[in-house]
Motif scaffolding. Sequence first.
Motif, PDB file in Angstrom:
ATOM      1  N   UNK A   1      12.122   4.137 -60.327  1.00  0.00           N
ATOM      2  CA  UNK A   1      13.311   4.438 -59.522  1.00  0.00           C
ATOM      3  C   UNK A   1      13.129   5.644 -58.606  1.00  0.00           C
ATOM      4  N   UNK A   2      12.167   6.515 -58.924  1.00  0.00           N
ATOM      5  CA  UNK A   2      11.983   7.733 -58.127  1.00  0.00           C
ATOM      6  C   UNK A   2      10.511   8.153 -58.157  1.00  0.00           C
ATOM      7  N   UNK A   3      10.170   9.050 -57.266  1.00  0.00           N
ATOM      8  CA  UNK A   3       8.812   9.584 -57.234  1.00  0.00           C
ATOM      9  C   UNK A   3       8.515  10.328 -58.533  1.00  0.00           C
ATOM     10  N   UNK A   4       9.497  11.020 -59.061  1.00  0.00           N
ATOM     11  CA  UNK A   4       9.304  11.766 -60.309  1.00  0.00           C
ATOM     12  C   UNK A   4       8.968  10.820 -61.469  1.00  0.00           C
ATOM     13  N   UNK A   5       9.677   9.710 -61.567  1.00  0.00           N
ATOM     14  CA  UNK A   5       9.375   8.732 -62.618  1.00  0.00           C
ATOM     15  C   UNK A   5       8.000   8.106 -62.389  1.00  0.00           C
ATOM     16  N   UNK A   6       7.647   7.864 -61.136  1.00  0.00           N
ATOM     17  CA  UNK A   6       6.330   7.299 -60.846  1.00  0.00           C
ATOM     18  C   UNK A   6       5.225   8.269 -61.264  1.00  0.00           C
ATOM     19  N   UNK A   7       5.419   9.546 -61.008  1.00  0.00           N
ATOM     20  CA  UNK A   7       4.435  10.549 -61.426  1.00  0.00           C
ATOM     21  C   UNK A   7       4.311  10.598 -62.947  1.00  0.00           C
ATOM     22  N   UNK A   8       5.433  10.507 -63.649  1.00  0.00           N
ATOM     23  CA  UNK A   8       5.398  10.462 -65.114  1.00  0.00           C
ATOM     24  C   UNK A   8       4.654   9.217 -65.584  1.00  0.00           C
ATOM     25  N   UNK A   9       4.919   8.096 -64.918  1.00  0.00           N
ATOM     26  CA  UNK A   9       4.269   6.841 -65.281  1.00  0.00           C
ATOM     27  C   UNK A   9       2.754   6.948 -65.093  1.00  0.00           C
ATOM     28  N   UNK A  10       2.326   7.556 -63.991  1.00  0.00           N
ATOM     29  CA  UNK A  10       0.891   7.730 -63.744  1.00  0.00           C
ATOM     30  C   UNK A  10       0.247   8.574 -64.834  1.00  0.00           C
ATOM     31  N   UNK A  11       0.925   9.626 -65.250  1.00  0.00           N
ATOM     32  CA  UNK A  11       0.387  10.497 -66.307  1.00  0.00           C
ATOM     33  C   UNK A  11       0.263   9.757 -67.636  1.00  0.00           C
ATOM     34  N   UNK A  12       1.241   8.907 -67.956  1.00  0.00           N
ATOM     35  CA  UNK A  12       1.205   8.192 -69.239  1.00  0.00           C
ATOM     36  C   UNK A  12       0.197   7.051 -69.242  1.00  0.00           C
ATOM     37  N   UNK A  13      -0.180   6.572 -68.061  1.00  0.00           N
ATOM     38  CA  UNK A  13      -1.092   5.427 -68.011  1.00  0.00           C
ATOM     39  C   UNK A  13      -2.518   5.789 -67.616  1.00  0.00           C
TER      40      UNK A  13
END
Length: 77
Positions: A33-45
Amino acid sequence: MTKEYSHECIVCGRGYNSCFRCEKVESWRNICCSVQCFQKYLKTTEDKPDTEVREEIKNHQEKNEIKKGNSIKNKVK
């Protein structure tokens, strides 16, 4: 009245809408939904194998397709 959303964030679960252009390309807006969530997703994956990440994204997008198919907007069309 509950608002209908076309997508659900893979990170936080929040509903959001994405434009038709993002749906036609591999955009981060298809899963987050947001750039912040995408950054979190990248870190977790970042430590997961690519095949596992692709499968996770595919399952998430299929879930959103089912959700879009059941929306009020699509029933009216």
